[in-house]
Scaffold this motif. Structure first.
Motif, short mmCIF file in Angstrom:
data_model
loop_
_atom_site.label_atom_id
_atom_site.label_comp_id
_atom_site.label_asym_id
_atom_site.label_seq_id
_atom_site.Cartn_x
_atom_site.Cartn_y
_atom_site.Cartn_z
N GLY A 211 -27.44 -34.47 -10.50
CA GLY A 211 -27.90 -35.41 -9.60
C GLY A 211 -26.39 -36.35 -9.35
N ALA A 212 -26.16 -36.76 -10.68
CA ALA A 212 -24.93 -37.75 -10.97
C ALA A 212 -23.64 -37.06 -10.13
N THR A 213 -23.47 -35.56 -10.46
CA THR A 213 -22.31 -35.01 -9.75
C THR A 213 -22.43 -35.17 -8.22
N ALA A 214 -23.59 -34.95 -7.83
CA ALA A 214 -23.84 -34.58 -6.41
C ALA A 214 -23.51 -36.07 -5.68
N LEU A 215 -23.80 -37.15 -6.46
CA LEU A 215 -23.51 -38.39 -5.55
C LEU A 215 -22.07 -38.62 -5.61
N GLU A 216 -21.34 -38.08 -7.03
CA GLU A 216 -19.86 -38.40 -7.21
C GLU A 216 -19.24 -37.62 -6.23
N LEU A 217 -19.63 -36.37 -6.10
CA LEU A 217 -18.79 -35.39 -5.04
C LEU A 217 -19.11 -35.90 -3.53
N ALA A 218 -20.36 -36.81 -3.20
CA ALA A 218 -20.67 -37.06 -1.94
C ALA A 218 -19.45 -38.20 -1.66
N ARG A 219 -19.37 -39.07 -2.60
CA ARG A 219 -18.24 -40.21 -2.35
C ARG A 219 -17.17 -39.51 -2.19
N ARG A 220 -16.51 -38.42 -3.06
CA ARG A 220 -15.33 -38.11 -2.78
C ARG A 220 -15.17 -37.45 -1.56
N VAL A 221 -15.90 -36.62 -1.11
CA VAL A 221 -15.74 -35.91 0.45
C VAL A 221 -15.80 -37.06 1.23
N SER A 222 -16.67 -37.99 1.14
CA SER A 222 -16.68 -39.00 2.34
C SER A 222 -15.47 -39.72 2.30
N ARG A 223 -14.66 -40.09 1.40
CA ARG A 223 -13.26 -40.58 1.32
C ARG A 223 -12.36 -39.72 1.90
N ALA A 224 -12.30 -38.15 1.96
CA ALA A 224 -11.50 -37.31 2.38
C ALA A 224 -11.46 -37.14 3.77
N ARG A 225 -12.67 -37.38 4.46
CA ARG A 225 -12.61 -37.22 6.01
C ARG A 225 -12.26 -36.07 6.59
N ASP A 226 -12.80 -35.01 5.87
CA ASP A 226 -12.25 -33.50 6.48
C ASP A 226 -13.50 -33.30 7.48
N ALA A 227 -13.05 -33.56 8.94
CA ALA A 227 -14.00 -33.48 9.74
C ALA A 227 -14.79 -32.23 10.32
N GLY A 228 -14.15 -31.34 9.89
CA GLY A 228 -14.48 -29.98 10.08
C GLY A 228 -15.29 -29.20 9.00
N THR A 229 -15.68 -30.05 7.94
CA THR A 229 -16.58 -29.57 6.84
C THR A 229 -17.71 -30.63 6.71
N GLY A 230 -18.83 -30.02 6.51
CA GLY A 230 -19.96 -30.82 6.10
C GLY A 230 -20.46 -30.40 4.83
N TRP A 231 -20.76 -31.63 3.99
CA TRP A 231 -21.22 -31.45 2.75
C TRP A 231 -22.58 -31.76 2.62
N HIS A 232 -23.50 -30.94 2.10
CA HIS A 232 -24.92 -31.28 2.26
C HIS A 232 -25.39 -31.21 0.48
N PHE A 233 -26.19 -32.36 0.01
CA PHE A 233 -26.56 -32.38 -1.19
C PHE A 233 -27.96 -32.39 -1.40
N LEU A 234 -28.73 -31.25 -1.79
CA LEU A 234 -29.99 -31.55 -2.23
C LEU A 234 -29.98 -32.10 -3.36
N LEU A 235 -30.51 -33.47 -3.62
CA LEU A 235 -30.26 -34.47 -4.86
C LEU A 235 -31.01 -33.83 -5.86
N CYS A 236 -32.24 -33.27 -5.77
CA CYS A 236 -33.01 -32.71 -6.99
C CYS A 236 -33.79 -31.52 -6.47
N ALA A 237 -33.75 -30.59 -6.62
CA ALA A 237 -34.52 -29.43 -6.32
C ALA A 237 -36.05 -29.21 -6.90
N ASP A 238 -36.09 -29.65 -7.98
CA ASP A 238 -37.43 -29.86 -8.66
C ASP A 238 -37.70 -31.30 -9.32
#
Length: 413
Positions: free
Chosen positions: A73-100
């Motif tokens: 979960g902590a990694t998912a949030l960190e990845l979300a922050r990093r890809v939001s700064r990268a602004r790659d308009a052609g790629t969507g990143w989707h994070f299921l924050l906790c599957a269970d």
């Protein structure tokens, strides 16, 4: 991130609050949506950054599939922050924050100071109740809602890459792949070396799998793994033939799983490990039999189902270690990984049983407590365990996930 500075793992509700704040701050690019509920009625959240561009590349990141592996979960949030700064308009990143989230509620170790702290509130659900594994065990009409949400997300997004964020209690880092991603071994190994995380060169979960580089394992067509009777090719990792990277990172590191030297007698060592595990399991099973089956408390019932599942798994594991397929040659790292795997099986069963007998005030509780304490101390001492800070675990997982995506892009160019 405050939670990382506090050196603890965020709970599902904290992940959702942090994700909501990110979506509120960047409404044009980041969004949070509920995609379903768990069996216990808890929300399942997906945080999305970008996506649905002209090129239509989507990446799905799954955190919290195993309740006892809370780093994702902590990694998912960190990845979300990093890809939001990268602004790659052609790629969507989707994070299921906790599957269970139900499992995460039962496994309560936000800041473990030792292996004993970690096991005091340990919970890992049985295979049929694990979101990723259930499809490899149950028929489609009996799948839990968490599995249906996950496969539904894959059907909706059709991701070019799925990254499943996992962790191990003690050992090293490794990556399992549903298909090879050439070039991943180099950035993965570099990150592990820089962060002083050992590479698990002979991961027991991937015994017999092809390994294009240290710590990288590619799933065979059969999907069989030494620690599982199920076919991983039927898990959500392979739904719609998705390319999936399962990224494991340790809470406590041990250099014994990173030793490539040949072991002098692997078959003899495995016979010894099988005998020890069989004896430990018998001690737990004897205590379990005294409790019976009637258990009105839902938490205790869930813990006992997990204990029973683990105890049933152990004979399958030991049979593989002593059967004709046992390796005549193996590295010290491989034997070390198998040793750790066996220790954690009996320890987990004992720890979950202890939670039940302690809550009941059962007279067996003091003795079982001593057993769990002793096994934790032996495990830690045998592997010379050293804590890997949460922020370091997150950094390595984040780097590896991004490297996997870059390798996929390179391969498709």
């Amino acid at each position: 991130m405050t939670l990382l500075r506090d050196l603890r793992y965020p709970a599902p509700h904290e992940l959702a609050l942090a994700a909501r704040a990110m979506a509120d701050e960047h409404p044009a690019r980041v969004r949070l949506r509920q995609v379903g509920v768990s069996r216990g009625g808890r929300p399942l959240w997906v945080l999305s950054v970008g996506g649905r561009g002209d090129r239509g590349r989507e990446v799905l990141v799954v955190a919290g599939a195993h309740a006892n592996e809370p780093v994702g979960g902590a990694t998912a949030l960190e990845l979300a922050r990093r890809v939001s700064r990268a602004r790659d308009a052609g790629t969507g990143w989707h994070f299921l924050l906790c599957a269970d989230p139900d499992g995460a509620e039962l496994h309560r170790t936000p800041r473990p100071g030792s292996l004993l702290d970690y096991h005091r509130h340990f919970y890992r659900p049985p295979g049929p109740e694990q979101p990723e594994w259930a499809p490899s065990i149950l028929p489609p009409d009996r799948l839990p809602p968490e599995s249906l949400v996950l496969t539904g997300l894959i059907d909706e997004l059709r991701p070019v890459l799925q990254v499943s964020l996992h962790g191990t209690d003690l050992g090293g880092s490794w990556v399992q792949l549903t298909r090879d991603l050439p070039g991943l071994a180099e950035p993965f190994g570099k990150s592990a070396a820089e962060l002083r995380i050992p590479v698990e060169r002979g991961a027991s979960d991937a015994a017999g799998w092809a390994s294009p580089g240290p710590g990288i394992f590619v799933m065979p067509d059969s999907g069989a793994g030494a620690g599982h009777s199920e076919d991983t090719r039927l898990s959500t990792w392979c739904h719609r033939a998705t390319t999936t990277a399962i990224v494991e990172v340790p809470m406590w590191a041990s250099d014994l799983v990173d030793d490539p030297a040949p072991h002098p007698d692997p078959r003899g060592a495995l016979r010894m490990l099988a005998g020890r595990l069989t004896g430990e399991a018998a001690r737990v099973a004897e205590l379990r039999e005294h409790l019976g089956d009637a258990e009105p408390d839902p938490d205790a019932a869930a813990l006992l189902r997990a204990v029973d599942w683990t105890l049933r798994l152990i004979p399958q594991v030991t049979a593989g270690w002593t059967g004709p397929g046992a390796p005549a040659e193996a590295t010290t790292a491989t034997v070390g990984s198998i040793d750790a795997f066996g220790r954690r099986l009996s320890l987990r069963a004992a720890a979950m049983l202890l939670r039940v007998v302690r809550a009941q005030g059962h007279p067996a509780a003091p003795g079982l407590d001593r057993l769990v304490t002793g096994w934790c101390e032996e495990f830690s001492a045998r592997f010379r365990a050293r804590w890997v800070p949460v922020a370091t675990q997150v950094e390595h997982q984040s780097r590896t996930a991004l490297a996997a995506y870059r390798c996929l892009q390179t391969g498709q160019a």
